[in-house]
Design an enzyme around this catalytic site. Sequence first.
Site: not given
Length: 198
Positions: A81, A179, A181
């Site tokens: 991002c 994202h 994660e």
Amino acid sequence: MKQPTVGVFALQGDVREHLQVLDGLGVRAIGVRRAAELDRCDALVLPGGESTTMAKLARTFDLLEPIRKRLADGMPTLGTCAGMILLADRIEDGVAGQETLGGLDVTVRRNAFGRQVDSFEGDIAFEGLDRPVHAVFIRAPWVEQVGKGVEVLARVADGEAAGRIVAVRERHLLATSFHPEWGGDDRVHRLLVDLIPD
Ligand code: GLN
């Protein structure tokens, strides 16, 4: 093999989530706020956050040039991002004078999905991964244009933004608009760790 150290740029952004995913992969995961911490890293994650703030802080804390040097020297790096924006050689819709680290031969449009929908999630096919990745987009950029050496890894599947490029790789540099994660999937981080030479 010795345990590699993977740093997460930690002056701003969603650092903790990346550290957790990296811990789960068995590497030594450390936050990077100083050049001395960067020196210990075999690879780096540039997290989501606010790319203009991240660039300014990197300059203030004397990390901008050291990171640029490591990127040029081939340090495997994943930008997610805002981190993708920081890796990009060219930005559209940046703020006036916005600096990047650069290294990745792409043009990235900041807040690109904003015109349609600010934030959304979905499963997207990802080159080299057997199952789709659950991708969370938050005021995300997309890749507007790629240079010759850049491999496209993922595109938006449907909706108004269908076909937009949201993950790329150029040699040791990986970047995603979304994202990875979040959502309990460590496969994109594993791609980064796999780029670390033995
Ligand atoms: N829109 C942010 C920027 O331009 C990026 C958003 C994010 O990282 N979630 O920096």
